[in-house]
Design an enzyme around this catalytic site. Structure first.
Site, PDB file in Angstrom:
ATOM      1  N   ASP A 107       0.849  -1.195   0.000  1.00 20.62           N
ATOM      2  CA  ASP A 107       0.000   0.000   0.000  1.00 20.62           C
ATOM      3  C   ASP A 107       0.885   1.246   0.000  1.00 20.62           C
ATOM      4  OD1 ASP A 107      -2.034  -1.801   0.521  1.00 20.62           O
ATOM      5  OD2 ASP A 107      -2.025  -1.402   2.677  1.00 20.62           O
TER       6      ASP A 107
HETATM    7  N1  URA Z   1      -0.956  -5.954   3.982  1.00 17.20           N
HETATM    8  C1  URA Z   1      -1.472  -4.715   4.007  1.00 17.20           C
HETATM    9  O1  URA Z   1      -2.478  -4.454   4.635  1.00 17.20           O
HETATM   10  N2  URA Z   1      -0.814  -3.762   3.316  1.00 17.20           N
HETATM   11  C2  URA Z   1       0.309  -3.978   2.621  1.00 17.20           C
HETATM   12  O2  URA Z   1       0.861  -3.055   2.029  1.00 17.20           O
HETATM   13  C3  URA Z   1       0.815  -5.278   2.619  1.00 17.20           C
HETATM   14  C4  URA Z   1       0.167  -6.260   3.312  1.00 17.20           C
END
Ligand code: URA
Length: 232
Positions: free
Chosen positions: A101
């Site tokens: 993310d």
């Molecule tokens: N899980 C999440 O919630 N975000 C990420 O970026 C990776 C794994």
């Protein structure tokens, strides 16, 4: 390889723009302009575009310490992209291996080798990924044990048909957790903690399979060694 294909594979030009550059005599072979887009190149032919030598790059494998605020995408985006941090020629061709993310920092692998990308991300291979999460609410005592057990069994996530695969939760202290997953669903870590009534404030990926960030500083990248590439 044909000249027009070689020019498009070694630059950002599409095949038709490469043909146009050849027609304009911007492309030279062995020191002379070459207007035949279909010319077959020999291994030792030297090709330039506007005086810049062109050469085929091999397959590339990179690890990046992604900062928060950088997006794992190939298209133009609101945020700086992971490829924008990689100062290699034709970095645009490197695809992120899985996603983090925008708000997540940590290890992201990038490559232009589609088969390798598939090997690293394939659910069948189940390479463990280790995340470090800061939790908004304290998690301790019986609640901590209940969370460890729930994650080990698998939790139901809203709008997913299958429960999550068994995951290992370790609590460093009541606000800091280490979570090891063998799959990579959308927002998985954040959704897993939400499913047990908590909230992830910060999230960082420390490792994927045998590869860890080590001393690589935030925002920096390095190419993988041959052994590292072969380790998947
Ligand atoms: N899980 C999440 O919630 N975000 C990420 O970026 C990776 C794994």
């Amino acid at each position: 390889m044909r000249l027009d294909r070689f020019v498009s594979e070694t630059t950002e030009l599409t095949r038709s723009l490469a043909k146009r550059a050849i027609m304009r005599e911007d492309v030279w072979v062995n020191g002379k302009p070459e207007k035949r887009a279909a010319r077959h190149l020999q291994a030792d032919d030297q090709v330039t575009l506007n005086g810049q030598p062109l050469s085929l790059v091999g397959l590339r494998y990179v690890m990046l310490h992604k900062p928060v605020g950088v997006e794992c995408t190939a298209r133009r985006a609101l945020y700086p992209r992971t490829v924008d941090l990689i100062d290699l020629p034709l970095a645009e061709r490197l695809n992120p291996v899985g996603r983090l993310d925008v708000e997540t920092s940590g290890l992201i692998l990038m490559t232009d080798d589609g088969q390798w990308l598939h090997r690293v991300t394939s659910p069948k291979k189940a390479h463990p990924k280790v995340y470090l999460a800061t939790l908004a609410r304290p998690l301790a005592g019986d609640d901590a044990q209940a969370a460890i057990d729930a994650f080990a069994l698998g939790v139901e996530l809203e709008s997913d048909e299958e429960p999550t695969r068994p995951a290992t939760l370790e609590l460093i202290d009541e606000h800091h957790a280490r979570l090891t997953l063998v799959e990579g669903r959308y927002h998985q870590v954040r959704r897993m903690f939400a499913a047990i009534g908590n909230h992830v404030e910060t999230l960082h990926r420390a490792s994927i399979g045998p590869l860890a960030l080590g001393e690589l500083a935030e925002g920096r990248w390095r190419e993988l060694t041959e052994q590292e590439v072969a380790s998947f």
